[in-house]
Every structure is written in structure tokens, then in C-alpha cells.
Design a protein around this motif. Structure first.
Motif, PDB file in Angstrom:
ATOM      1  N   THR A 250       0.859  -1.183   0.000  1.00 17.74           N
ATOM      2  CA  THR A 250       0.000   0.000   0.000  1.00 17.74           C
ATOM      3  C   THR A 250       0.896   1.235   0.000  1.00 17.74           C
ATOM      4  N   GLY A 251       0.283   2.386  -0.217  1.00 19.29           N
ATOM      5  CA  GLY A 251       1.051   3.627  -0.175  1.00 19.29           C
ATOM      6  C   GLY A 251       0.712   4.535  -1.328  1.00 19.29           C
ATOM      7  N   TYR A 252       1.631   5.451  -1.611  1.00 16.58           N
ATOM      8  CA  TYR A 252       1.462   6.425  -2.684  1.00 16.58           C
ATOM      9  C   TYR A 252       2.756   6.539  -3.471  1.00 16.58           C
ATOM     10  N   ALA A 253       2.615   6.674  -4.789  1.00 14.00           N
ATOM     11  CA  ALA A 253       3.764   6.868  -5.670  1.00 14.00           C
ATOM     12  C   ALA A 253       3.488   8.076  -6.553  1.00 14.00           C
ATOM     13  N   ALA A 254       4.483   8.949  -6.699  1.00 16.69           N
ATOM     14  CA  ALA A 254       4.287  10.198  -7.427  1.00 16.69           C
ATOM     15  C   ALA A 254       4.280   9.973  -8.929  1.00 16.69           C
ATOM     16  N   LEU A 255       3.626  10.866  -9.629  1.00 17.77           N
ATOM     17  CA  LEU A 255       3.681  10.870 -11.084  1.00 17.77           C
ATOM     18  C   LEU A 255       5.115  11.098 -11.544  1.00 17.77           C
ATOM     19  N   PRO A 256       5.482  10.591 -12.706  1.00 20.12           N
ATOM     20  CA  PRO A 256       6.867  10.772 -13.171  1.00 20.12           C
ATOM     21  C   PRO A 256       7.282  12.230 -13.308  1.00 20.12           C
ATOM     22  N   ALA A 287      10.572   0.296 -11.594  1.00 19.23           N
ATOM     23  CA  ALA A 287       9.184   0.570 -11.968  1.00 19.23           C
ATOM     24  C   ALA A 287       9.067   1.836 -12.811  1.00 19.23           C
ATOM     25  N   TYR A 288      10.008   2.768 -12.641  1.00 21.59           N
ATOM     26  CA  TYR A 288       9.946   4.048 -13.351  1.00 21.59           C
ATOM     27  C   TYR A 288      10.927   4.115 -14.519  1.00 21.59           C
ATOM     28  N   VAL A 289      11.571   2.995 -14.847  1.00 22.57           N
ATOM     29  CA  VAL A 289      12.632   3.043 -15.854  1.00 22.57           C
ATOM     30  C   VAL A 289      12.111   3.514 -17.207  1.00 22.57           C
ATOM     31  N   ASP A 290      10.836   3.273 -17.495  1.00 24.41           N
ATOM     32  CA  ASP A 290      10.255   3.662 -18.784  1.00 24.41           C
ATOM     33  C   ASP A 290       9.877   5.132 -18.855  1.00 24.41           C
ATOM     34  N   VAL A 291       9.794   5.796 -17.719  1.00 27.82           N
ATOM     35  CA  VAL A 291       9.225   7.147 -17.705  1.00 27.82           C
ATOM     36  C   VAL A 291      10.136   8.190 -17.082  1.00 27.82           C
ATOM     37  N   LEU A 292      11.336   7.799 -16.662  1.00 24.85           N
ATOM     38  CA  LEU A 292      12.274   8.749 -16.071  1.00 24.85           C
ATOM     39  C   LEU A 292      13.659   8.556 -16.657  1.00 24.85           C
ATOM     40  N   SER A 293      14.364   9.645 -16.862  1.00 27.26           N
ATOM     41  CA  SER A 293      15.759   9.536 -17.281  1.00 27.26           C
ATOM     42  C   SER A 293      16.599   9.137 -16.076  1.00 27.26           C
ATOM     43  N   ARG A 294      17.827   8.734 -16.333  1.00 31.43           N
ATOM     44  CA  ARG A 294      18.657   8.172 -15.260  1.00 31.43           C
ATOM     45  C   ARG A 294      19.072   9.207 -14.209  1.00 31.43           C
ATOM     46  N   ASP A 295      18.991  10.490 -14.554  1.00 31.58           N
ATOM     47  CA  ASP A 295      19.392  11.509 -13.594  1.00 31.58           C
ATOM     48  C   ASP A 295      18.224  12.051 -12.782  1.00 31.58           C
ATOM     49  N   ARG A 296      17.042  11.443 -12.901  1.00 29.56           N
ATOM     50  CA  ARG A 296      15.878  11.838 -12.126  1.00 29.56           C
ATOM     51  C   ARG A 296      15.437  10.683 -11.245  1.00 29.56           C
ATOM     52  N   THR A 578      -3.597   6.785 -24.425  1.00 24.81           N
ATOM     53  CA  THR A 578      -2.331   6.062 -24.253  1.00 24.81           C
ATOM     54  C   THR A 578      -1.842   6.167 -22.820  1.00 24.81           C
ATOM     55  N   PRO A 579      -1.480   5.061 -22.187  1.00 22.80           N
ATOM     56  CA  PRO A 579      -0.951   5.116 -20.817  1.00 22.80           C
ATOM     57  C   PRO A 579       0.345   5.915 -20.768  1.00 22.80           C
ATOM     58  N   MET A 580       0.512   6.658 -19.675  1.00 22.36           N
ATOM     59  CA  MET A 580       1.743   7.383 -19.364  1.00 22.36           C
ATOM     60  C   MET A 580       2.121   8.404 -20.436  1.00 22.36           C
ATOM     61  N   SER A 581       1.129   8.932 -21.152  1.00 22.99           N
ATOM     62  CA  SER A 581       1.433   9.922 -22.181  1.00 22.99           C
ATOM     63  C   SER A 581       1.629  11.322 -21.607  1.00 22.99           C
ATOM     64  N   GLY A 582       1.494  11.476 -20.301  1.00 22.76           N
ATOM     65  CA  GLY A 582       1.714  12.782 -19.683  1.00 22.76           C
ATOM     66  C   GLY A 582       3.173  13.152 -19.577  1.00 22.76           C
ATOM     67  N   GLN A 583       4.070  12.212 -19.860  1.00 22.28           N
ATOM     68  CA  GLN A 583       5.506  12.496 -19.835  1.00 22.28           C
ATOM     69  C   GLN A 583       6.170  11.743 -20.973  1.00 22.28           C
ATOM     70  N   CYS A 584       7.273  12.287 -21.459  1.00 18.18           N
ATOM     71  CA  CYS A 584       8.003  11.624 -22.530  1.00 18.18           C
ATOM     72  C   CYS A 584       8.846  10.494 -21.937  1.00 18.18           C
ATOM     73  N   ASN A 585       9.644   9.860 -22.760  1.00 18.59           N
ATOM     74  CA  ASN A 585      10.436   8.712 -22.305  1.00 18.59           C
ATOM     75  C   ASN A 585      11.499   9.100 -21.281  1.00 18.59           C
ATOM     76  N   HIS A 586      11.761  10.410 -21.151  1.00 20.24           N
ATOM     77  CA  HIS A 586      12.808  10.872 -20.244  1.00 20.24           C
ATOM     78  C   HIS A 586      12.241  11.521 -18.983  1.00 20.24           C
ATOM     79  N   GLY A 587      10.916  11.456 -18.815  1.00 22.45           N
ATOM     80  CA  GLY A 587      10.296  11.996 -17.617  1.00 22.45           C
ATOM     81  C   GLY A 587       9.900  13.454 -17.715  1.00 22.45           C
ATOM     82  N   ARG A 588      10.120  14.091 -18.868  1.00 22.73           N
ATOM     83  CA  ARG A 588       9.715  15.487 -19.027  1.00 22.73           C
ATOM     84  C   ARG A 588       8.229  15.544 -19.378  1.00 22.73           C
TER      85      ARG A 588
END
Length: 606
Positions: A250-256, A287-296, A578-588
Motif C-alpha cells: 500500500t502507499g502512494y507513488a508520485a507521477l513521473p 518501476a519508473y525506468v520507462d518514464v524517467l531519465s537516469r538523472d531523475r 495512451t498510458p503514461m502519455s503525460g511524460q516523454c520517455n525521459h520523464g519530461r
């Protein structure tokens, strides 16, 4: 290191109790924050519903913890200061642990290196106090206390002054104490916490306060997280609830798009215990590898609960790491649950993006007016008034044409969160009108995400490819060509067919159809860089996803390409579906939404 030592047979001897406690303190109490952690956990184990913490000089001079728990009797006090004496376990089963503490080492260890005083009262009995200084135990004395226990630790490490040299500044130690309290406050939302700095004496300065939360578990936790991490986290966090093989998450996870430059907003708990476990943090990152760049770094507060028999908490001196009987279940549960929640969020992006945009629009470095600024209360003109006004206006005669284009209003049926396209600016940005505001879309970033998701879906089978009439020959260094050819079978499944062409040359015969016309040489160079960056130890699926991400960038709408109104609206509809379309592949973020009320506030209309 023994070269200069005399050749004498070492003699095994039994250390005295004081030395044993000082050695134990070295494992349990690394710094003042460690002492605070042990004392507050004792208070929570005693059933406290209010815990007040005070410190002076970063905890080096004073740490005081007061609670309203069950308390201890006069007979319990001397026993509580004996090593391995505890009320939390009976010693028969070290895996069946339901409390924070269980070793019975904290109090005697603190008493061995500092000046410790415990005052406690059990309901219906008189209060009593007992002091221990540098391992020397005093006598039980009568005391005055309403209820619960007060533990006061002064002059930490006075008995081991060498340890003081390794402590950091008062400010750094105070920040470490605050971090410990905040983590425990997240673990116990139904408990009130206060933290004060009493360095100057008196009531001191209130550093942190969290009142007890009530109501539904998820609502109480959200309010507590808003108090600890910040309201912007709770506004942009997704509720997580999943279960697998006896482990509940359980818990909360932030948007990318709510991410940080360091892993400062990641909090993990196992059976209510804050942990710093590398396995669990790596699962969160995966879990966030698809939606965040490595420096975020993502933000999350996740709680794993299971039968105590399934996890061993007795594997670290500070109990900050745990060992699951089946670690793959815990890791897989985190990865799967978070990815599912992110996909369910669809095109949603964090509100902090819009807030930053509005902040950038506000005038800067302007002297405030001598009188309060006037708030204009003007009625909005009707559409008929606007039409008549436009008819009387002459065309604007600028000599330079703006890099923007106004599109005719096309009817858009149904309720669409991203609205209808109204303009295309700088050959990249789409302006769309919604029912209560506007949306600004980065067309390249949005289309890159859409292509990536489409590629991933197709990659579950075989990605359709298009044959090149004339193969592209790409020259690469021999070692890079060799690494690339090792992945040739997998690349072929992804729609990219390559063959060796002698030396370091590689022939590209087919490319993924979804990418359209691309620069094959640039694509291969980017794939080679991605393979080198991922390393050979990375799982194949992870490397494939990284390669697909690179491909998607090449197949997306390029900045500078003009888009028609129907193309822009089609892009908006695809984003909504489309799922996760609120951010690009790098988390922007791929879009920014501005509410009409915020825009009117910028112009002083409200």
C-alpha cells in the motif's frame, strides 16, 4: 599491522560489562539520530499516541523523548537498563516479531556512553526515576509524572570522547534527527509527533509537528504524507494497493513529472518499520525506468506488510535492512503495482508543471505599487460582441510573419480532457482549448511517447518492418559493430534487420514500419550508445526497452514540421488513450494545463 608487535601468545579474556555496553553502543548508536530512533521506537512499542522530542546542539548535549504510553514500574526500571532484557519477545521465535525493537540493547548502550535518566509511571502506581551515567547505575527514586515515560539523554559519547570527533556539525545532526522523526511519523499516522530544538533553553523552536490523523487508512496516510513530504506530493501521487503471495503493498507513488534530482523523496517500510533496503529501492527505480531519465528519481512512500515469518528483520545492527524469504516476490510486487498505477493514470501530469509555468509568466523584479493593486472586475464580452469588434479592426501589418498558425475550429465530439487544437506555434507547440482552460502540448515529446508505447506493444510479437530499396551501409568501429551484431536477432524481432558488411560496416536492410523514413546511421549510433550505457549485466528486456525508446525518438514528429488541425486533434486523442502519455520517455512533461482562473489571475481579472 602486527609487524612490530612482540611475539606473545594472545590471551582470551572476558570483557567487563561496561566495555561490552560501549562496544554494543558503537553498533546501535552511530550518532544522536540513532539514539532518537531507538527511544521513539520504544515509545511507539509502548502504545504511545503522542510523542514529544526535544534536542539541544544537534542532540550532542541533550535528547529528550516523552510519551503517553504504558510506562514502567519501579521494578521494571533496573531491568530495562540490563542488556538483552525486553518485554517485546520471549526469545522462542526470533522471526515472529511485531514490534520495532526486540534486542534489549538500546537503553543500556545509551547509558554506557552518555548520561541517561528514565522517569516513568504506570497507571495506578507512583512514578519513579532511575539514572545511569557512563555505565554506572544509580538508585530508583520517587518522581513526579502524570503518565507514560520520559527518557533524557545528556552528553552523548562523553564516556567515549573519541566518538565525538566523528560527529558532524550541529545543523547536520539536527537534520538527521528530523529525518528520523519524519520517517517514523509516516509509519504511524495515528500518532502525534512534535520535535523541538531547545538549544537556547525554554520551550525552544518548533521544528516539526504532525497531529494524529483519523479516518480511512488511505486518507489518513495522504494527509500525513502531505504534512511530511509536502502538499504537492499528495496532490500528484497515485494510491497503490496490491497483494501477492502473502505480501501486501500500500502507499502512494508520485507521477513521473513529479521527480527529484536525488533520491530524497523515497520512503519504504516493511511491517511498519522504516528500512533502507537496496533490493526494494532498486525495485522502485525499475518501476519508473520507462518514464524517467537516469538523472531523475521518483518519489514514493510504500508500505509492505506480511507475516513476520516471511521476513527477517534481524540482519542489520540498526535494523535498517531486511531479508525476505522470497525477495523476488517483494520486488516483482513493487514493479508490477507501480507500473499498473502509472498506466492507469493515463495522460495525467503533475500540477507542479503548471505552477512552474505560471510562476515563469509572472512579472519579475517589479517594484510594488505604493497603493494596493486594483483588481479589475470586468464582465467577459459575449461571442457576438467579440465578432463585431473583430469586424471593425484592421489587419495587423507586421513586416515579419510569426512562426505560428491559427487553425480553423473543428468540431470535437465528446468530453476530451485535452480539448481541441486551436493553434500551432513554432512548428512544435499545440495550443488546445479545454472546457475550463488551455493546454500547451510539446508535439515532439508527446508523439515520442506514443510511438514508444506502440513499439512496446508490437514488440510483444514481431514489429512490422519495411524493407529498404537500397540498404543503408553504416560504418562503425569494429568493437561497436560486434556488440551490435550480438543483438541482431532481437533487433530483427523489433523490426530492425541488420547484417555484417565487412570490417566495421553494418548493412541496414529493414526498419520498423511505425518509424517511417529515418536516418538509419544516426539510429544505429544511438542504439550502440544505449547498449554501451546499459552494460552487459543489464537484463535483455531492459536493454530492449531502452533501444525502443531510442527508436521512438527517431520516429516521432520532428520540431519544425507543420501540423494540420486534424493531425493535432488526432495526436490529442491518442494522448488521452495512451498510458503514461503525460511524460516523454525521459520523464519530461508532454503538456502543461493552465486553468482559466489562473490565466485571469495573471491579468488581474479576479
Amino acid at each position: 599491522m602486527n609487524a612490530q608487535a612482540p611475539q606473545m601468545r594472545p590471551v582470551i579474556r572476558q570483557l567487563d560489562e561496561s566495555a561490552i555496553n560501549r562496544i554494543a553502543a558503537g553498533e546501535v548508536v552511530e550518532r544522536p539520530a540513532s539514539a532518537v530512533k531507538e527511544l521513539v521506537e520504544n515509545a511507539l512499542d509502548a502504545g504511545a499516541r503522542r510523542v514529544d522530542i526535544a534536542y539541544a546542539q544537534g542532540g550532542k548535549a541533550l535528547v529528550r523523548v516523552a510519551d503517553d504510553g504504558f510506562g514502567m514500574t519501579q521494578q521494571d526500571l533496573p531491568l530495562a537498563l540490563t542488556r538483552h532484557a525486553t518485554s517485546k519477545i520471549d526469545g522462542s521465535d526470533l522471526l515472529n516479531i511485531h514490534t520495532f525493537g526486540f534486542r534489549g540493547e538500546a537503553l543500556p548502550s545509551l547509558g554506557a556512553v552518555g548520561r541517561l535518566t528514565i522517569t516513568s509511571r504506570v497507571q495506578g502506581e507512583d512514578a519513579a526515576s532511575l539514572a545511569i551515567s557512563g555505565g554506572r547505575l544509580g538508585e530508583v527514586r520517587p518522581a513526579a509524572l502524570t503518565r507514560g515515560t520520559v527518557v533524557e539523554l545528556r552528553d552523548l559519547f562523553f564516556a567515549t570522547p573519541a566518538r565525538l570527533k566523528f560527529l558532524r556539525s550541529d545543523r547536520a545532526e539536527a537534520m538527521a534527527i528530523a529525518d528520523v522523526i519524519k520517517r517514523l511519523a509516516m509509519a504511524e499516522p495515528e500518532v502525534s509527533f512534535t520535535l523541538r530544538d531547545v538549544t537556547g533553553g525554554g520551550e525552544g523552536r518548533l521544528v516539526f509537528r504532525a497531529d494524529a490523523e483519523t479516518g480511512d487508512m488511505f486518507d489518513a496516510l495522504r494527509r500525513r504524507l502531505a504534512r511530511v513530504i509536502g502538499p504537492d506530493f499528495s496532490e500528484n501521487a497515485l494510491p497503490i494497493q496490491a497483494e501477492r503471495d502473502g505480501i501486501r503493498l500500500t502507499g502512494y507513488a508520485a507521477l513521473p513529472t513529479w521527480s527529484r534530482g536525488a533520491a530524497v523523496a523515497q520512503f519504504l517500510f516493511v511491517n511498519g518499520r522504516p528500512v533502507l533496503d537496496r533490493l526494494l529501492f532498486s525495485a522502485l527505480r525499475a518501476a519508473y525506468v520507462d518514464v524517467l531519465s537516469r538523472d531523475r528519481h521518483p518519489g514514493a512512500a510504500l508500505f509492505l506488510d506480511c507475516d513476520p515469518q516471511l521476513v527477517d528483520v534481524n540482519v542489520h545492527p540498526a535494523k535498517s535492512e531486511v531479508r525476505f524469504r522470497d525477495p523476488t516476490v517483494a520486488r516483482g510486487l513493487i514493479v508490477t503495482a507501480l507500473r499498473h498505477a502509472l498506466a492507469e493514470a493515463g495522460h495525467r501530469a503533475s500540477t507542479t508543471v503548471a505552477e512552474a509555468t505560471l510562476a515563469a509568466m509572472r512579472p519579475q523584479n517589479i517594484e510594488p505599487p505604493p497603493t494596493p493593486a486594483r483588481v479589475y472586475q470586468m464582465d467577459r464580452p459575449s461571442s457576438q460582441t467579440l465578432a463585431r469588434s473583430a469586424a471593425y479592426q484592421a489587419p495587423i501589418g507586421f513586416s515579419e510573419q510569426p512562426t505560428g498558425r491559427i487553425e480553423p475550429v473543428l468540431p470535437v465530439s465528446g468530453d476530451h480532457p485535452l480539448g481541441a487544437a486551436r493553434a500551432h506555434l513554432h512548428e512544435n507547440y499545440i495550443i488546445a482549448q479545454t472546457s475550463d482552460g488551455i493546454v500547451i502540448v510539446d508535439a515532439h515529446a508527446a508523439h515520442e511517447r506514443l510511438v514508444y508505447e506502440r513499439l512496446k506493444t508490437q514488440a510483444q510479437g514481431t514489429v512490422p518492418s519495411q524493407a529498404l530499396l537500397i540498404p543503408d551501409i553504416v560504418e562503425l568501429p569494429a568493437d561497436e559493430a560486434s556488440r551490435l551484431m550480438e543483438l541482431a536477432p532481437e533487433l530483427a524481432r523489433l523490426g530492425l534487420v541488420i547484417e555484417p558488411f565487412g570490417g566495421g560496416a553494418v548493412a541496414v536492410r529493414e526498419t520498423p514500419a511505425v518509424l517511417g523514413q529515418i536516418n538509419a546511421a544516426k539510429l544505429l549510433h544511438d542504439i550502440v550508445d544505449e547498449i554501451a550505457d546499459q552494460g552487459t549485466a543489464t537484463l535483455l528486456n531492459t536493454r530492449i526497452d531502452a533501444i525502443l525508446s531510442r527508436m521512438a525518438c527517431h520516429g516521432s514528429v520532428r520540431t519544425g514540421r507543420q501540423m494540420r488541425a486534424d493531425e493535432m486533434n488526432a495526436l490529442l486523442r491518442d494522448m488521452e488513450a495512451t498510458p503514461m502519455s503525460g511524460q516523454c520517455n525521459h520523464g519530461r512533461p508532454t503538456y502543461v494545463e493552465l486553468k482559466l482562473s489562473d490565466i485571469e489571475r495573471l491579468f488581474g481579472r479576479t
